[in-house]
Design an enzyme around this catalytic site. Structure first.
Site, short mmCIF file in Angstrom:
data_model
loop_
_atom_site.label_atom_id
_atom_site.label_comp_id
_atom_site.label_asym_id
_atom_site.label_seq_id
_atom_site.Cartn_x
_atom_site.Cartn_y
_atom_site.Cartn_z
N ASP A 61 -25.09 -22.22 23.39
CA ASP A 61 -24.41 -23.84 23.66
C ASP A 61 -25.93 -24.77 23.72
OD1 ASP A 61 -22.93 -26.03 24.82
OD2 ASP A 61 -21.48 -24.25 25.33
N HIS A 96 -23.10 -28.62 20.49
CA HIS A 96 -23.07 -27.46 21.83
C HIS A 96 -24.58 -26.61 21.19
CE1 HIS A 96 -19.81 -28.59 24.85
NE2 HIS A 96 -18.86 -28.81 23.70
N GLU A 131 -16.18 -30.95 20.82
CA GLU A 131 -17.24 -31.68 21.46
C GLU A 131 -18.54 -31.90 20.85
OE1 GLU A 131 -15.64 -30.77 25.85
OE2 GLU A 131 -17.67 -29.93 25.51
C1 ACM Z 1 -14.09 -26.59 25.40
O1 ACM Z 1 -14.02 -26.79 27.19
N1 ACM Z 1 -14.66 -27.09 25.27
C2 ACM Z 1 -13.34 -25.61 24.30
#
Ligand code: ACM
Length: 543
Positions: free
Chosen positions: A176, A247, A317
């Protein structure tokens, strides 16, 4: 009986003679049951002090597989019988034997979960006949080891905790913005640089507090092999996740050319020390694809196809701002004939869908991978509610249901003032017990695409194992029963009966050393006074 998860059929007769274990009790395994025998001898041997030697006779504890049980109850199903003559666990396959052995351990009482015998204990299995099988084949938990690293021993412990609840998937969120947690030999800076950050924010984004202790850690390739093998011996499959194309700031900090250098000063980036979603995403270049193919190539070597058929590529995201600003990304969109940045993300994911399929694996990603068109063989982790899962299942794609409104265990479990760093909605033990993985919108054909469900554990505000335990337990116990047992619809579930069985189960968790949230609220040392969270008021929306 206080068995959890509740078996499909269970008859226990406390009036009839049971099976008392002692230092002469034998433990015998038939074909396919040898590994479970080794496991059970280790666990019960430690708790009772008995040697449990093998024997060819028909008394003692016998572990077997049987084709008729497989035909009736499936590979993971089992039949467990106890009478004065002995105990038999007969599995449909090796996994069924293992789940049956887990039930056997629960029948012996909470002390069977300790690692050394207490004085004066009598070990008696009650007269019983149990038939059991799981509702779903995917019964999982996702552990975010990127935001806060959990050392290898803690991961192995979680494998044992999952297995004790008949859960069979551990999804490891390995990368991440805030950390890269797996050694990649051909790209050593991913862990040299990407596996640690100089400080961490304490609490949620609005918190003014910082912890200036450097935070980090990573699993060596041998650590990963050990985790995967340890899990396989407990019939737990490990799903590795490398999150792309968003991420990814930790990777960009290690190799700045992975980022959009014409839209941001990627050479100046460090591993992110804050929470949230970083704007620094991967550049859509061939060099970046080759880099990540190399990462996945090493990963496939560490996670064998038999136990890790699915590889998670994240896909959630991914902010598009840098791609909008980057002349190179815009040129790429034109060159590929794509409509916009959404399609660029889809192009990225499709590349790895084909790449994984060519190597006999299946891609799974967060439900954003539906945007811009879902790749052919891809499966979806439905996290932004049920909607993504419903759309994917209706289109014939496999789905794992993990809606954040229901089964995100970072969300607070009570509305009171003492919850440590409260995040999100109030999701109580009862709420999780009433979680239903298959929404009513799905017809039978689409419902068959719901592989199962998983509870997700994001660790921004969980700095160590004890905080993870607090958020995960006891709610994971309710989740385990939902995905294993044949329960009625959410409104009709026997919550009071489950709560009664939890009384006995808390004693098992005590014996296991789990730092769960007590029913009356956190113990003083479990609170985090003064550390800001981000509670959301009101009931969670259902989709
Ligand atoms: C997530 O909670 N961004 C998969």
């Amino acid at each position: 009986m206080d068995l959890i998860p509740a078996p499909v059929r269970c008859h226990v007769d406390d009036g009839a003679p049971g099976h008392t274990l002692d230092a002469t009790t034998t433990l015998t395994a038939g074909p396919g049951a040898e590994a479970t025998a080794r496991w059970l001898r280790g666990e019960l041997g430690a708790a009772t002090g008995f040697p449990l030697p093998p024997d060819s006779g028909r008394s003692g504890i016998r572990l077997l597989t049987d084709d008729r049980v497989r035909a009736e109850l499936g590979e993971e199903g089992y039949r467990l019988t106890v009478d004065a003559g002995g105990t038999a666990v007969v599995g449909g396959g090796p996994a069924g034997v293992f789940w049956g052995a887990q039930t056997l351990r629960q029948l012996l009482g909470p002390e069977a979960f300790r690692r050394a015998p207490l004085p004066g204990r009598v070990w008696r299995l009650p007269h019983a006949r149990i038939e059991d099988r799981p509702r779903f084949g995917w019964r999982g938990m996702m552990l975010d080891v990127a935001r806060h690293f959990l050392p290898k021993d803690a991961v192995l412990r979680y494998v044992d905790l999952l297995a004790a609840h008949k859960l069979n998937v551990l999804h490891l969120h390995l990368t991440d913005d805030q950390g890269w947690r797996v050694e990649i030999l051909r790209h050593p800076r991913l862990t040299e640089v990407g596996a640690w950050r100089p400080r961490s924010r304490r609490g949620h984004r609005a918190s003014p507090l910082w912890d200036d202790t450097p935070h980090g850690g990573f699993y060596t390739q041998d650590d990963v092999r050990e985790i995967v093998a340890y899990a396989a011996a407990r019939h737990v499959r490990v799903v590795p996740e490398i999150d792309v194309p968003g991420h990814s700031q930790a990777a960009i900090a290690a190799y700045p050319w992975l980022g959009n250098a014409d839209a941001a000063d990627t050479a100046a980036l460090g591993v992110w020390d804050d929470w949230g979603v970083s704007e620094n995403v991967l550049a859509p270049t061939d060099e970046v694809l080759r880099f990540y193919e190399g990462v996945f190539e090493e990963l496939l070597g560490l996670f064998p196809a038999e136990t890790s058929p699915f590889v998670h590529v994240g896909g959630d995201e991914c902010p598009k701002e840098q791609w909008r600003r980057s002349p190179a990304a815009q040129a790429r969109i034109r060159e590929l004939g794509l409509a916009d940045e959404e399609e660029l993300q889809s192009w990225f994911i499709r590349h790895f869908d084909r790449w994984l399929a060519d190597r006999g694996r299946r891609l799974i990603g967060w439900d954003e991978i539906l945007e811009g068109g879902l790749a052919d063989g891809a499966a979806v982790s439905s996290w932004r509610g049920y909607a993504g899962g419903i759309a994917a299942a209706a289109a014939g794609h496999d789905v794992v249901m993990c809606p954040e409104q229901q089964v995100y265990l970072d969300h607070r479990q009570d509305g009171g003032p003492h919850e440590p760093v409260p995040i999100g909605y109030v999701r109580t033990l009862e709420d999780v017990y009433r979680f239903e993985p298959v929404p009513p919108e799905l017809d039978a054909a689409a419902a068959a695409h719901v592989l199962g469900a998983q509870a997700n554990v994001w660790t921004e505000v969980m700095e160590d194992q004890s905080r993870v335990d607090y958020q995960v337990f006891p709610r994971l116990v309710a989740f385990a029963e939902v995905v294993w047992s044949e329960l009625p619809g959410p409104a009709e579930r026997d919550w009071a009966g489950f709560r009664d069985r939890m009384t006995g189960h808390f004693r098992r968790l005590d014996a296991l050393g789990v730092d769960y949230r007590p029913p009356g609220g956190p113990s003083p040392w479990q609170r985090r006074p003064g550390v800001l969270g981000r509670p959301i008021e009101g009931p969670p929306p259902n989709v």
